[in-house]
Design an enzyme around this catalytic site. Structure first.
Site, PDB file in Angstrom:
ATOM      1  N   ASP A   4       3.172  -4.211   7.993  1.00 47.76           N
ATOM      2  CA  ASP A   4       1.969  -3.399   7.870  1.00 47.76           C
ATOM      3  C   ASP A   4       0.791  -4.335   8.123  1.00 47.76           C
ATOM      4  O   ASP A   4       0.483  -5.188   7.298  1.00 47.76           O
ATOM      5  CB  ASP A   4       1.944  -2.799   6.454  1.00 47.76           C
ATOM      6  CG  ASP A   4       0.604  -2.154   6.119  1.00 47.76           C
ATOM      7  OD1 ASP A   4      -0.323  -2.223   6.939  1.00 47.76           O
ATOM      8  OD2 ASP A   4       0.507  -1.577   5.021  1.00 47.76           O
ATOM      9  N   LYS A  63     -10.477  -0.389  10.297  1.00 47.95           N
ATOM     10  CA  LYS A  63     -10.701  -1.586   9.488  1.00 47.95           C
ATOM     11  C   LYS A  63     -11.079  -2.780  10.351  1.00 47.95           C
ATOM     12  O   LYS A  63     -11.323  -3.869   9.849  1.00 47.95           O
ATOM     13  CB  LYS A  63      -9.446  -1.911   8.659  1.00 47.95           C
ATOM     14  CG  LYS A  63      -9.108  -0.766   7.721  1.00 47.95           C
ATOM     15  CD  LYS A  63      -8.407  -1.044   6.438  1.00 47.95           C
ATOM     16  CE  LYS A  63      -7.795  -2.327   6.119  1.00 47.95           C
ATOM     17  NZ  LYS A  63      -7.349  -2.361   4.711  1.00 47.95           N
ATOM     18  N   GLN A 120      -4.450  -4.778   6.995  1.00 52.11           N
ATOM     19  CA  GLN A 120      -5.434  -5.717   6.458  1.00 52.11           C
ATOM     20  C   GLN A 120      -5.441  -7.026   7.261  1.00 52.11           C
ATOM     21  O   GLN A 120      -6.334  -7.846   7.097  1.00 52.11           O
ATOM     22  CB  GLN A 120      -5.116  -5.983   4.974  1.00 52.11           C
ATOM     23  CG  GLN A 120      -6.125  -6.817   4.222  1.00 52.11           C
ATOM     24  CD  GLN A 120      -7.511  -6.181   4.191  1.00 52.11           C
ATOM     25  OE1 GLN A 120      -7.631  -4.963   4.092  1.00 52.11           O
ATOM     26  NE2 GLN A 120      -8.540  -6.984   4.304  1.00 52.11           N
ATOM     27  N   CYS A 168      -4.611   2.325  -3.695  1.00 51.75           N
ATOM     28  CA  CYS A 168      -3.390   2.885  -3.099  1.00 51.75           C
ATOM     29  C   CYS A 168      -2.213   1.934  -3.298  1.00 51.75           C
ATOM     30  O   CYS A 168      -1.400   1.732  -2.378  1.00 51.75           O
ATOM     31  CB  CYS A 168      -3.576   3.198  -1.614  1.00 51.75           C
ATOM     32  SG  CYS A 168      -4.892   4.354  -1.287  1.00 51.75           S
ATOM     33  N   HIS A 214       0.872  -1.177   0.000  1.00 54.44           N
ATOM     34  CA  HIS A 214       0.000   0.000   0.000  1.00 54.44           C
ATOM     35  C   HIS A 214       0.911   1.231   0.000  1.00 54.44           C
ATOM     36  O   HIS A 214       2.003   1.195   0.564  1.00 54.44           O
ATOM     37  CB  HIS A 214      -0.839  -0.050   1.285  1.00 54.44           C
ATOM     38  CG  HIS A 214      -1.908   0.974   1.404  1.00 54.44           C
ATOM     39  ND1 HIS A 214      -1.646   2.286   1.714  1.00 54.44           N
ATOM     40  CD2 HIS A 214      -3.250   0.882   1.270  1.00 54.44           C
ATOM     41  CE1 HIS A 214      -2.785   2.950   1.771  1.00 54.44           C
ATOM     42  NE2 HIS A 214      -3.775   2.127   1.501  1.00 54.44           N
TER      43      HIS A 214
END
Ligand code: PMP
Length: 409
Positions: free
Chosen positions: A200, A226, A203, A366, A123
Protein backbone atom coordinates in the site's frame (compact mmCIF):
# COMPACT_ATOMS: atom_id res chain seq x y z
CA UNK A 1 16.59 21.79 -4.30
CA UNK A 2 15.97 23.54 -7.63
CA UNK A 3 12.98 25.49 -6.43
CA UNK A 4 13.37 27.69 -3.42
CA UNK A 5 10.92 27.16 -0.60
CA UNK A 6 9.12 30.45 -1.21
CA UNK A 7 8.69 29.61 -4.88
CA UNK A 8 7.10 26.29 -3.95
CA UNK A 9 4.91 27.96 -1.34
CA UNK A 10 3.67 30.51 -3.91
CA UNK A 11 2.39 27.65 -6.05
CA UNK A 12 -0.20 26.88 -3.34
CA UNK A 13 -2.50 29.90 -3.00
CA UNK A 14 -4.78 28.02 -0.59
CA UNK A 15 -2.05 28.22 2.06
CA UNK A 16 -2.06 31.98 1.90
CA UNK A 17 -5.04 32.59 4.18
CA UNK A 18 -5.79 33.20 7.81
CA UNK A 19 -7.86 30.86 9.96
CA UNK A 20 -9.23 32.32 13.18
CA UNK A 21 -7.01 35.34 12.60
CA UNK A 22 -3.84 33.23 12.46
CA UNK A 23 -1.87 32.17 9.38
CA UNK A 24 -3.12 28.79 8.13
CA UNK A 25 -0.67 26.02 9.01
CA UNK A 26 -1.82 23.00 7.03
CA UNK A 27 -0.51 19.83 8.71
CA UNK A 28 -3.10 17.35 7.48
CA UNK A 29 -1.23 16.16 4.43
CA UNK A 30 -1.66 12.50 5.28
CA UNK A 31 -5.40 13.04 4.79
CA UNK A 32 -4.91 14.91 1.53
CA UNK A 33 -2.31 17.24 0.08
CA UNK A 34 -2.95 20.69 -1.32
CA UNK A 35 -2.72 21.20 -5.09
CA UNK A 36 -0.28 23.54 -6.81
CA UNK A 37 -1.47 26.07 -9.41
CA UNK A 38 0.21 23.94 -12.07
CA UNK A 39 -2.20 21.06 -11.37
CA UNK A 40 -5.26 23.30 -10.96
CA UNK A 41 -4.46 25.13 -14.22
CA UNK A 42 -3.89 21.86 -16.04
CA UNK A 43 -7.40 20.70 -15.14
CA UNK A 44 -8.82 23.97 -16.50
CA UNK A 45 -6.67 23.69 -19.65
CA UNK A 46 -7.83 20.14 -20.28
CA UNK A 47 -11.51 21.00 -19.90
CA UNK A 48 -11.15 24.20 -21.95
CA UNK A 49 -9.23 22.64 -24.84
CA UNK A 50 -9.11 18.87 -25.04
CA UNK A 51 -12.09 17.37 -23.21
CA UNK A 52 -13.36 14.22 -24.97
CA UNK A 53 -13.88 10.57 -24.14
CA UNK A 54 -10.83 8.33 -24.61
CA UNK A 55 -10.35 5.32 -26.91
CA UNK A 56 -13.68 5.85 -28.66
CA UNK A 57 -13.71 8.76 -31.06
CA UNK A 58 -11.45 9.37 -34.08
CA UNK A 59 -12.02 13.14 -34.06
CA UNK A 60 -9.15 15.37 -33.02
CA UNK A 61 -10.31 16.02 -29.46
CA UNK A 62 -10.88 12.30 -28.91
CA UNK A 63 -7.39 11.56 -30.17
CA UNK A 64 -5.85 14.29 -28.04
CA UNK A 65 -7.56 13.08 -24.87
CA UNK A 66 -6.52 9.48 -25.60
CA UNK A 67 -2.95 10.50 -26.29
CA UNK A 68 -2.68 12.58 -23.09
CA UNK A 69 -4.18 9.70 -21.11
CA UNK A 70 -1.60 7.24 -22.44
CA UNK A 71 1.26 9.71 -21.98
CA UNK A 72 0.18 9.93 -18.33
CA UNK A 73 0.26 6.13 -18.02
CA UNK A 74 3.82 6.13 -19.36
CA UNK A 75 4.72 8.94 -16.95
CA UNK A 76 3.49 6.91 -13.97
CA UNK A 77 5.48 3.92 -15.23
CA UNK A 78 8.70 5.92 -15.45
CA UNK A 79 8.04 7.71 -12.12
CA UNK A 80 7.82 4.35 -10.31
CA UNK A 81 10.31 2.52 -12.53
CA UNK A 82 7.80 -0.15 -13.53
CA UNK A 83 8.91 -2.39 -16.36
CA UNK A 84 6.00 -1.81 -18.72
CA UNK A 85 3.31 0.87 -18.97
CA UNK A 86 0.69 -1.88 -19.38
CA UNK A 87 1.32 -2.65 -15.71
CA UNK A 88 -0.27 0.69 -14.73
CA UNK A 89 -4.04 0.61 -14.22
CA UNK A 90 -5.93 3.78 -13.39
CA UNK A 91 -8.39 3.43 -10.52
CA UNK A 92 -10.28 5.75 -8.16
CA UNK A 93 -7.53 5.53 -5.54
CA UNK A 94 -5.71 3.24 -3.13
CA UNK A 95 -8.92 1.82 -1.67
CA UNK A 96 -10.24 1.01 -5.14
CA UNK A 97 -6.92 -0.56 -6.17
CA UNK A 98 -6.68 -2.81 -3.12
CA UNK A 99 -10.30 -3.90 -3.45
CA UNK A 100 -9.64 -4.69 -7.10
CA UNK A 101 -6.87 -7.12 -6.15
CA UNK A 102 -8.98 -8.73 -3.41
CA UNK A 103 -11.98 -9.18 -5.66
CA UNK A 104 -10.04 -10.62 -8.60
CA UNK A 105 -6.69 -12.12 -7.64
CA UNK A 106 -7.88 -12.86 -4.11
CA UNK A 107 -11.18 -14.34 -5.18
CA UNK A 108 -9.48 -16.58 -7.74
CA UNK A 109 -6.47 -17.74 -5.74
CA UNK A 110 -7.30 -17.87 -2.04
CA UNK A 111 -8.79 -21.10 -0.75
CA UNK A 112 -9.98 -22.46 2.59
CA UNK A 113 -7.06 -22.80 5.01
CA UNK A 114 -4.77 -20.46 3.07
CA UNK A 115 -3.12 -17.70 5.03
CA UNK A 116 -3.15 -13.97 4.33
CA UNK A 117 -0.60 -11.88 6.21
CA UNK A 118 -0.98 -8.16 6.95
CA UNK A 119 0.31 -6.03 9.83
CA UNK A 120 -1.06 -4.14 12.82
CA UNK A 121 -0.28 -0.82 11.17
CA UNK A 122 -2.58 -1.17 8.17
CA UNK A 123 -5.06 1.45 7.05
CA UNK A 124 -8.58 -0.02 6.92
CA UNK A 125 -8.39 -0.03 3.13
CA UNK A 126 -5.50 -2.51 3.34
CA UNK A 127 -7.21 -4.51 6.07
CA UNK A 128 -10.93 -4.92 5.49
CA UNK A 129 -10.63 -6.24 1.89
CA UNK A 130 -8.39 -9.06 3.24
CA UNK A 131 -10.47 -9.62 6.35
CA UNK A 132 -13.61 -9.99 4.25
CA UNK A 133 -11.86 -12.18 1.68
CA UNK A 134 -10.63 -14.43 4.50
CA UNK A 135 -14.17 -14.66 5.87
CA UNK A 136 -15.60 -15.48 2.43
CA UNK A 137 -12.97 -18.13 1.75
CA UNK A 138 -12.49 -19.55 5.22
CA UNK A 139 -8.88 -18.46 5.03
CA UNK A 140 -6.73 -17.36 7.97
CA UNK A 141 -5.81 -13.69 8.47
CA UNK A 142 -2.55 -13.12 10.36
CA UNK A 143 -1.10 -9.87 11.72
CA UNK A 144 2.61 -9.06 11.90
CA UNK A 145 3.33 -7.34 15.21
CA UNK A 146 5.28 -4.16 15.86
CA UNK A 147 8.40 -3.56 17.91
CA UNK A 148 8.21 -1.39 21.03
CA UNK A 149 9.13 1.72 19.06
CA UNK A 150 6.45 1.16 16.44
CA UNK A 151 8.47 -0.44 13.64
CA UNK A 152 7.33 -3.54 11.81
CA UNK A 153 8.74 -6.54 13.65
CA UNK A 154 10.70 -8.29 10.90
CA UNK A 155 11.35 -11.35 13.08
CA UNK A 156 7.62 -11.73 13.56
CA UNK A 157 7.23 -11.28 9.78
CA UNK A 158 9.54 -14.27 9.25
CA UNK A 159 7.45 -16.28 11.72
CA UNK A 160 4.08 -15.30 10.27
CA UNK A 161 4.93 -15.73 6.58
CA UNK A 162 5.06 -19.50 5.94
CA UNK A 163 4.45 -21.99 3.16
CA UNK A 164 0.73 -21.67 3.93
CA UNK A 165 0.85 -17.94 3.12
CA UNK A 166 -0.65 -17.08 -0.25
CA UNK A 167 -0.73 -13.31 0.05
CA UNK A 168 1.09 -10.63 2.05
CA UNK A 169 -0.15 -7.03 2.03
CA UNK A 170 1.77 -4.34 3.90
CA UNK A 171 1.81 -0.58 3.94
CA UNK A 172 5.01 0.93 2.53
CA UNK A 173 4.88 3.98 4.83
CA UNK A 174 2.53 4.12 7.83
CA UNK A 175 0.00 6.95 7.76
CA UNK A 176 -0.01 6.98 11.58
CA UNK A 177 3.49 6.11 12.82
CA UNK A 178 5.48 7.55 9.92
CA UNK A 179 7.74 4.52 9.58
CA UNK A 180 8.88 3.12 6.23
CA UNK A 181 8.65 -0.65 6.07
CA UNK A 182 11.30 -2.76 4.40
CA UNK A 183 9.02 -3.87 1.62
CA UNK A 184 11.95 -5.14 -0.44
CA UNK A 185 12.95 -7.58 2.29
CA UNK A 186 9.33 -8.59 2.83
CA UNK A 187 9.05 -9.32 -0.90
CA UNK A 188 12.05 -11.64 -0.67
CA UNK A 189 10.49 -13.44 2.31
CA UNK A 190 7.04 -13.67 0.65
CA UNK A 191 8.46 -14.93 -2.64
CA UNK A 192 10.58 -17.56 -0.88
CA UNK A 193 7.24 -19.04 0.24
CA UNK A 194 5.63 -18.57 -3.20
CA UNK A 195 3.27 -15.91 -1.85
CA UNK A 196 2.41 -12.72 -3.70
CA UNK A 197 3.13 -9.40 -2.00
CA UNK A 198 1.16 -6.19 -2.24
CA UNK A 199 2.34 -2.84 -0.94
CA UNK A 200 0.00 0.00 0.00
CA UNK A 201 1.89 3.03 -1.30
CA UNK A 202 -0.65 5.74 -0.37
CA UNK A 203 1.64 7.40 2.18
CA UNK A 204 4.87 6.52 0.36
CA UNK A 205 4.59 7.68 -3.24
CA UNK A 206 4.08 11.33 -2.30
CA UNK A 207 7.03 11.45 0.06
CA UNK A 208 9.83 9.02 -0.81
CA UNK A 209 11.35 7.72 -4.05
CA UNK A 210 9.68 4.46 -5.11
CA UNK A 211 11.36 1.99 -7.48
CA UNK A 212 9.00 -0.88 -8.20
CA UNK A 213 11.53 -3.08 -9.97
CA UNK A 214 13.86 -2.73 -7.03
CA UNK A 215 11.14 -3.44 -4.45
CA UNK A 216 9.98 -6.36 -6.60
CA UNK A 217 6.45 -6.33 -5.16
CA UNK A 218 3.70 -7.98 -7.21
CA UNK A 219 1.14 -5.21 -6.74
CA UNK A 220 1.39 -1.61 -5.57
CA UNK A 221 -1.49 0.80 -4.86
CA UNK A 222 -1.64 4.56 -4.35
CA UNK A 223 -3.83 7.66 -4.64
CA UNK A 224 -3.30 10.86 -6.61
CA UNK A 225 -4.76 13.21 -4.01
CA UNK A 226 -2.00 12.66 -1.43
CA UNK A 227 0.67 13.60 -3.99
CA UNK A 228 -0.71 16.95 -5.16
CA UNK A 229 -3.00 15.40 -7.77
CA UNK A 230 -6.80 15.53 -7.88
CA UNK A 231 -9.11 13.40 -5.76
CA UNK A 232 -10.79 10.40 -7.37
CA UNK A 233 -7.76 9.15 -9.27
CA UNK A 234 -5.30 6.47 -8.25
CA UNK A 235 -3.17 3.67 -9.57
CA UNK A 236 -2.88 -0.05 -9.29
CA UNK A 237 0.45 -1.42 -10.44
CA UNK A 238 0.60 -5.16 -11.07
CA UNK A 239 3.18 -7.40 -12.71
CA UNK A 240 2.04 -8.00 -16.26
CA UNK A 241 1.74 -11.80 -16.07
CA UNK A 242 -0.30 -11.61 -12.89
CA UNK A 243 -2.65 -9.00 -14.31
CA UNK A 244 -3.00 -11.02 -17.49
CA UNK A 245 -4.01 -14.10 -15.50
CA UNK A 246 -6.72 -12.24 -13.56
CA UNK A 247 -10.38 -11.80 -14.49
CA UNK A 248 -11.77 -8.30 -14.94
CA UNK A 249 -13.22 -6.67 -11.85
CA UNK A 250 -15.96 -4.82 -13.73
CA UNK A 251 -17.72 -5.30 -17.03
CA UNK A 252 -18.77 -2.59 -19.47
CA UNK A 253 -17.53 -0.27 -22.19
CA UNK A 254 -13.99 -0.36 -23.58
CA UNK A 255 -12.79 -3.35 -21.52
CA UNK A 256 -13.76 -5.88 -24.17
CA UNK A 257 -12.22 -7.53 -27.17
CA UNK A 258 -15.54 -8.72 -28.58
CA UNK A 259 -19.06 -9.11 -27.27
CA UNK A 260 -21.40 -11.77 -28.62
CA UNK A 261 -24.91 -12.42 -27.48
CA UNK A 262 -23.93 -15.11 -24.96
CA UNK A 263 -20.19 -14.75 -24.70
CA UNK A 264 -17.54 -12.02 -24.50
CA UNK A 265 -13.76 -11.78 -24.57
CA UNK A 266 -11.65 -9.16 -22.86
CA UNK A 267 -9.22 -6.49 -23.98
CA UNK A 268 -5.60 -6.90 -22.97
CA UNK A 269 -4.12 -5.45 -19.79
CA UNK A 270 -4.54 -2.66 -18.67
CA UNK A 271 -7.81 -1.91 -20.51
CA UNK A 272 -9.41 -5.09 -19.18
CA UNK A 273 -9.44 -3.37 -15.78
CA UNK A 274 -10.59 0.06 -16.97
CA UNK A 275 -14.28 -0.44 -17.70
CA UNK A 276 -16.44 2.55 -18.61
CA UNK A 277 -15.60 6.21 -19.00
CA UNK A 278 -12.38 6.98 -17.18
CA UNK A 279 -11.46 9.96 -14.99
CA UNK A 280 -9.47 11.54 -17.82
CA UNK A 281 -9.05 14.93 -16.16
CA UNK A 282 -7.93 13.16 -12.98
CA UNK A 283 -5.30 11.23 -14.91
CA UNK A 284 -4.06 14.39 -16.62
CA UNK A 285 -3.97 16.23 -13.28
CA UNK A 286 -2.02 13.35 -11.74
CA UNK A 287 0.41 13.50 -14.63
CA UNK A 288 0.99 17.20 -13.91
CA UNK A 289 1.45 16.46 -10.21
CA UNK A 290 4.17 13.95 -11.15
CA UNK A 291 5.86 16.65 -13.26
CA UNK A 292 5.72 18.94 -10.24
CA UNK A 293 7.21 16.32 -7.90
CA UNK A 294 9.88 15.39 -10.45
CA UNK A 295 10.80 19.02 -10.82
CA UNK A 296 11.66 19.17 -7.11
CA UNK A 297 12.96 15.59 -7.01
CA UNK A 298 11.65 12.83 -4.75
CA UNK A 299 15.00 12.45 -3.01
CA UNK A 300 14.98 16.17 -2.19
CA UNK A 301 11.42 15.90 -0.92
CA UNK A 302 12.16 13.04 1.45
CA UNK A 303 15.37 14.73 2.63
CA UNK A 304 13.55 18.02 3.25
CA UNK A 305 10.78 16.27 5.17
CA UNK A 306 13.31 14.38 7.28
CA UNK A 307 14.96 17.71 8.16
CA UNK A 308 11.56 18.95 9.34
CA UNK A 309 11.17 15.82 11.48
CA UNK A 310 14.63 16.43 12.96
CA UNK A 311 13.49 19.95 13.81
CA UNK A 312 10.08 19.21 15.30
CA UNK A 313 10.33 15.77 16.92
CA UNK A 314 12.76 16.77 19.71
CA UNK A 315 10.61 19.83 20.44
CA UNK A 316 7.50 17.65 20.73
CA UNK A 317 9.25 15.11 22.93
CA UNK A 318 10.23 17.89 25.34
CA UNK A 319 6.60 18.87 26.02
CA UNK A 320 5.43 17.60 29.37
CA UNK A 321 2.50 15.20 29.14
CA UNK A 322 2.92 14.66 25.40
CA UNK A 323 3.31 11.08 24.11
CA UNK A 324 4.60 10.43 20.60
CA UNK A 325 3.52 7.11 19.07
CA UNK A 326 6.00 5.33 16.83
CA UNK A 327 9.76 5.86 16.71
CA UNK A 328 11.12 8.48 19.09
CA UNK A 329 14.17 9.03 16.93
CA UNK A 330 14.36 10.59 13.49
CA UNK A 331 16.12 7.78 11.60
CA UNK A 332 13.14 5.97 10.15
CA UNK A 333 10.58 8.68 10.56
CA UNK A 334 8.62 10.25 7.76
CA UNK A 335 6.95 13.58 8.37
CA UNK A 336 3.86 12.04 9.97
CA UNK A 337 3.82 12.36 13.76
CA UNK A 338 1.06 10.98 15.98
CA UNK A 339 0.78 12.10 19.56
CA UNK A 340 -1.55 12.64 22.49
CA UNK A 341 -1.65 15.21 25.26
CA UNK A 342 -2.25 13.81 28.69
CA UNK A 343 -5.69 14.70 29.99
CA UNK A 344 -7.09 16.20 26.76
CA UNK A 345 -9.13 14.23 24.22
CA UNK A 346 -7.42 14.26 20.79
CA UNK A 347 -10.52 15.82 19.18
CA UNK A 348 -10.37 18.65 21.70
CA UNK A 349 -6.66 19.08 20.93
CA UNK A 350 -7.40 19.30 17.19
CA UNK A 351 -10.19 21.82 17.78
CA UNK A 352 -7.95 23.92 20.02
CA UNK A 353 -5.11 23.80 17.47
CA UNK A 354 -7.52 24.97 14.78
CA UNK A 355 -8.25 28.01 16.93
CA UNK A 356 -4.57 28.86 16.36
CA UNK A 357 -4.87 28.20 12.61
CA UNK A 358 -3.16 24.79 12.79
CA UNK A 359 -4.93 22.04 10.82
CA UNK A 360 -4.24 18.51 12.06
CA UNK A 361 -6.31 15.36 12.15
CA UNK A 362 -7.56 13.67 15.30
CA UNK A 363 -9.12 10.22 15.38
CA UNK A 364 -8.24 6.65 14.60
CA UNK A 365 -6.83 7.54 11.16
CA UNK A 366 -8.68 4.57 9.61
CA UNK A 367 -6.46 2.26 11.64
CA UNK A 368 -8.56 0.99 14.56
CA UNK A 369 -6.62 -2.26 15.09
CA UNK A 370 -3.45 -0.14 15.35
CA UNK A 371 -5.11 2.12 17.92
CA UNK A 372 -6.08 -0.99 19.95
CA UNK A 373 -2.53 -2.27 19.62
CA UNK A 374 -1.21 1.06 20.93
CA UNK A 375 -3.79 1.02 23.72
CA UNK A 376 -5.49 4.27 22.70
CA UNK A 377 -8.78 5.12 20.98
CA UNK A 378 -7.41 8.02 18.97
CA UNK A 379 -4.38 10.24 18.41
CA UNK A 380 -3.60 13.69 17.06
CA UNK A 381 -1.66 13.49 13.82
CA UNK A 382 0.48 16.24 12.32
CA UNK A 383 1.65 15.47 8.79
CA UNK A 384 4.01 17.75 6.89
CA UNK A 385 4.72 18.22 3.19
CA UNK A 386 7.17 20.06 1.02
CA UNK A 387 5.34 23.40 1.43
CA UNK A 388 5.60 23.30 5.24
CA UNK A 389 8.59 24.80 7.00
CA UNK A 390 10.05 25.55 10.44
CA UNK A 391 7.58 28.39 10.90
CA UNK A 392 4.75 25.85 10.60
CA UNK A 393 6.53 23.55 13.07
CA UNK A 394 6.94 26.45 15.52
CA UNK A 395 3.28 27.40 15.14
CA UNK A 396 2.32 23.82 16.00
CA UNK A 397 4.50 23.84 19.11
CA UNK A 398 3.12 27.24 20.17
CA UNK A 399 -0.45 26.05 19.60
CA UNK A 400 0.18 22.93 21.70
CA UNK A 401 1.40 25.10 24.60
CA UNK A 402 -1.67 27.35 24.14
CA UNK A 403 -3.86 24.24 24.26
CA UNK A 404 -2.22 22.99 27.45
CA UNK A 405 -2.76 26.38 29.00
CA UNK A 406 -6.39 26.53 27.83
CA UNK A 407 -7.15 23.11 29.33
CA UNK A 408 -4.97 23.80 32.34
CA UNK A 409 -2.90 20.62 32.04
N1 PMP B 1 -3.53 3.48 2.87
C1 PMP B 1 -2.87 4.47 3.50
C2 PMP B 1 -1.55 4.17 4.15
C3 PMP B 1 -3.40 5.76 3.49
O1 PMP B 1 -2.72 6.74 4.10
C4 PMP B 1 -4.63 6.02 2.83
C5 PMP B 1 -5.23 7.39 2.80
N2 PMP B 1 -5.21 8.08 4.01
C6 PMP B 1 -5.28 4.94 2.20
C7 PMP B 1 -4.69 3.71 2.24
C8 PMP B 1 -6.58 5.13 1.51
O2 PMP B 1 -6.45 5.99 0.42
P1 PMP B 1 -7.74 6.54 -0.35
O3 PMP B 1 -8.70 7.01 0.70
O4 PMP B 1 -7.20 7.65 -1.19
O5 PMP B 1 -8.29 5.41 -1.16
Amino acid sequence: MDKSFQKIRNDFPILNQRINNEPLVYLDNAATSQKPNQVINELVRYYQNDNANTRRSVHTLGERATEEFEIARKKVQVFLNAKDSREIIFTKGTTDSLNLIASTYGEENIQAGDEIVISYMEHHSNLIPWQQLALRKNAVLKYIGLTKDGQLDMEDARRKITDRTKLVSITHVSNVLGVTNDVKKLAIIAHSHNAVIIADGAQAVANIPVDLQDLNVDFYAFSGHKMMGPMGIGVLYGKYDLLKSMSPNQYGGEMIDSVKKYHSTWADVPFKFEAGTQNVAGVIGLSKAIDYLNDIGMKNISKYENELVKYILPKLLKIEGLTVYGPQDTKNHNAVISFNLNGIHPHDVATALDMDGVAVRAGHHCAQPLMNYLGVTATVRASFYIYNNQFDADQLIKAIYDTKEFFNV
